[in-house]
Structures are given as C-alpha cells and as structure tokens.
Scaffold this active site. Structure first.
Site, PDB file in Angstrom:
ATOM      1  N   GLY A 153      -1.107 -11.392  29.279  1.00 48.56           N
ATOM      2  CA  GLY A 153      -1.657 -11.631  27.868  1.00 48.56           C
ATOM      3  C   GLY A 153      -1.345 -11.076  26.391  1.00 48.56           C
ATOM      4  CG  LEU A 202       5.415  -8.188  27.085  1.00 45.48           C
ATOM      5  CD1 LEU A 202       5.082  -6.752  27.675  1.00 45.48           C
ATOM      6  CD2 LEU A 202       6.157  -7.569  26.107  1.00 45.48           C
ATOM      7  CG  ASP A 243       8.840 -16.949  28.777  1.00 51.43           C
ATOM      8  OD1 ASP A 243       9.865 -16.153  27.203  1.00 51.43           O
ATOM      9  OD2 ASP A 243       7.806 -17.491  28.680  1.00 51.43           O
TER      10      ASP A 243
END
Ligand code: GLA
Length: 385
Positions: A126, A129, A176
């Site tokens: 959360g 990252l 990501d």
C-alpha cells in the site's frame, strides 16, 4: 526490514509443508523516478527495480491443487483446483492476485502442476512501491518453473497486467510488472510503453535513491486511478486518436478553449510528463542533476495541479526536500498517487541532510509519521534468463 534470503524462505516453507520447496523465486518492487500515469497512454516511464522483494517458494503436489500460504497475512491459507473457475475472494484479497495469474497462465496454455506455495516479502504494501506487481512476477516465475515451463520476461509482465485488468479490477498500465520482470542493477529503465522497448540508463555511482513514505495510506486508489485513465482516453478520443501519445502538445494547447477544462488538464499532464521523462533519462545518463532536479519538480507540480493526484502532506514533503536540496537533488511523488511515497535522487553527500530535514520537520508540520528507505536499483525477477 525483514532480511529474506533463499535459505530463510526455504526454512519457512519447510516448517509449514514438511518438505523442501522445488523452486524459490523472487521479484522486486519498484520506484518510479519520473513518468507518472503515462504508461497507459502509450507514453514513457523511467522506473528502477528496488532491493525489496516478494518471495514465492513452491513444492510440487501429486494432485492438481494449489495450497497457498500468505505469510505476511498471518499465514492465511487458500486452496483451489487448478482447473476450477476463478471467483474473486473478497475476504482474502491477496489471493485474487494468485487466482488472476493462474487464470492468465491457463489462457496462454501453460501446463501447470499442482503445488504447495508459500508467499512472503518485504515490499511495503500500500505504499505505491508495486508489491502487487512483484507478487505477480514472483508467482509466474515460481509456477512456471515448478511446471517445467519457460516464460519470457515481457510475456510475464503482460500476463501480470492482464491479471490486474481482467481479474483484480485495476486498469493499471504495464510499468510495474515490466520493471519488476526486467529491472537492471544500478540502472533505471526508460520504457516506451507503446512497443515495450527498454533502454537501461545507469545511475551515476555516487547518486542515491531515497524513498520517503509519507505516512499517508493510499486511499481511493482504484476508483480515482480508473477515472484518470477514462479521462485520458476521452481526451484522446476528442483528437480522434487511439492514445494521448499521438496528440502533439501544440494541438492540445490550440484546443484549450474547446476541450472540457478537466480533460485538458489531464492531457496536459500526460503530454508534458512524456517530454520530461525523456529529458530526465538524458539528464540521468549525463549526471546532470540540475536538469533532473528541475524536471522532477515540474513533474510533481503537474501531478498536483493538472492531474490532481497528490495530497497536502506529500506536497509539503516534496517542498521540504526541494528546499533542502537547493537544486542539487530531485524530489517528487512516485507511483499512482493519493498517498504513498516520495522519491528523491541525490548525491550521496547530500543524503544525510535530506534525511535529517525529513526527520526533524515533516511530522511536526503534517502530523504524519515518515518512513525513510534508502533503496538500490536492482535486477528484475527474470534477469539473466
Ligand atoms: C500504478 C500503476 C502503473 C502506473 C502508475 C502511475 O503504479 O500500476 O501502471 O500507471 O500507477 O504512473
């Protein structure tokens, strides 16, 4: 931080399944240096994989079931048949990443074996990252290796993104998963999200990456994130283009009076952010901190004023770092927004000053407790394959 090594993870697995795992895989989280909300607009991003990982240990079973333990969620356990129809599990949201990934692997005809799976990690959850992407990449690597299947890093990244888009319900871009799969040590990766081309940009040896968690837990992420994406797509449609990547900045500026003001601001962020990301990649390559620091500050202002994804405590934190850095360090919010982390890039010699500034003033000014993380740019889950 928990110190996790393959041996530690093997031991944790063994304590639960009374056997050694056949595979131990890991995949890193990431920090994005610049290029925010550009990935799903076919634009440019400049992230680095970091030395915080999700680990997945897997041992083969004789049946076609997966038995999964999530160590960091109090050893919660989920079991399902590999061929079962996947349903979302609201009580154990972490398990949806596993289900979504299995569904994608099946769609791509990977022949999966049943297995006992143990998951742990030290990517802060959360925080923006990419703990989820690192879980997806570590899972894909572990499940395919356990089954004797090979998968290309970019294919793995696309399956992770599809799991989020189609199963978990977040319309995220590719950044990501791609950086978690393809990251390179000591480098950031300039990614062209249109064709997934990557260029490693090495980080000058005496520069450090400082991540500061603002202490503001990310809220409204999914709904606001998906809304931003819709707004960008609506702006692209106005110009009859497939994505904002195809809209030149001059065309956007010329249409200011005609375009809905909110869509204009969203699009202006994306187009100017693409240009800043390319400038930042060159600045990083040339060790040109003056330019990097300037474009990072402009990126933050654009996220704050045009894309409206920052929060006051984070704005304060970035201002504080910029004042302390005096143009010799760059700072901006990183990740999807609405809380989470700020990233700073600075010469080693300036890091103690930046850290002391945050430690001495941030909580006092905002009431939020910061967490400081010195991160190293690291290699991705599939590096070396
Ligand atoms: C999240 C998404 C990424 C990207 C960033 C914002 O991390 O998962 O795809 O859109 O937000 O840059």
């Amino acid at each position: 931080m928990n110190v996790l090594t393959p041996a530690v993870v093997e031991e944790l697995f063994q304590a639960r399944f009374a056997a050694m795992p056949d595979v131990v895989a890991s995949a890193p989280g990431r920090v994005n240096l610049i290029g925010e909300h550009t990935d799903y607009n076919d634009g440019f991003v400049l992230p680095a994989a970091i030395n915080y990982h999700t680990w997945v240990a897997a041992g083969a079973r004789d049946d076609r079931e997966l038995h999964i333990i999530a160590h960091d969620f109090t050893d919660q356990t989920v079991s399902f048949h590999l061929d079962a129809e996947m349903q979302r599990d609201a009580a154990m949201p972490w398990s949806n990443y596993v289900r979504g990934v299995v569904q994608q692997l099946r769609k791509k005809d990977f022949q999966l074996r049943g297995g006992n799976i143990f998951i742990t990690g030290n990517v802060p959850a959360g925080a923006g990252l990419s703990s989820s992407a690192s879980l997806e990449m570590a899972l894909i690597r572990a499940l395919t290796e356990l089954s004797g299947e090979a998968v290309e890093p970019k294919a793995a990244a696309l399956m992770g993104q599809a799991a989020e888009n189609q199963f978990v319900g977040c319309n995220c871009g590719i950044m990501d998963q791609l950086i978690s799969a393809c990251g390179q040590a000591d480098s950031a990766l300039l990614i062209d999200c249109r064709d997934l081309g990557t260029r490693a940009v090495s980080i000058p040896q005496d520069w450090e990456i400082l991540i500061v968690h603002s202490g503001v837990k990310r809220g409204l992420v999914e709904s606001e994130y998906n809304l931003r994406r819709e707004q960008c797509e609506a702006a692209a449609r106005y110009f009859n283009q497939r994505s904002l990547r195809d809209v030149p900045l001059e065309h956007l500026l010329a249409a200011e009076a005609a375009l809905e003001p909110l869509l204009f601001k969203r699009a202006r962020h994306v187009l100017t952010e693409n240009a800043r990301t390319l400038t930042a990649a060159d600045a990083l390559m040339n060790g040109d901190m003056k330019t990097l620091s300037r474009v990072m500050a402009e990126s933050h202002a654009s996220m704050r004023d045009d894309f409206n994804i920052t929060v006051p405590a984070i704005d304060t934190l970035v201002d504080m770092l910029n004042t302390a850095g005096q143009g010799l360090a760059g700072a901006r919010m990183t990740g999807g927004g609405f809380g989470g982390c700020v990233v700073a890039v600075a010469p080693q010699s300036l890091i103690p000053t930046l850290m002391a500034t945050v430690e001495n003033h941030y909580q006092q000014e905002t009431g939020c407790e910061p967490t400081l993380i010195l991160a190293k740019a690291s290699s991705g889950a599939f590096a070396g394959i």
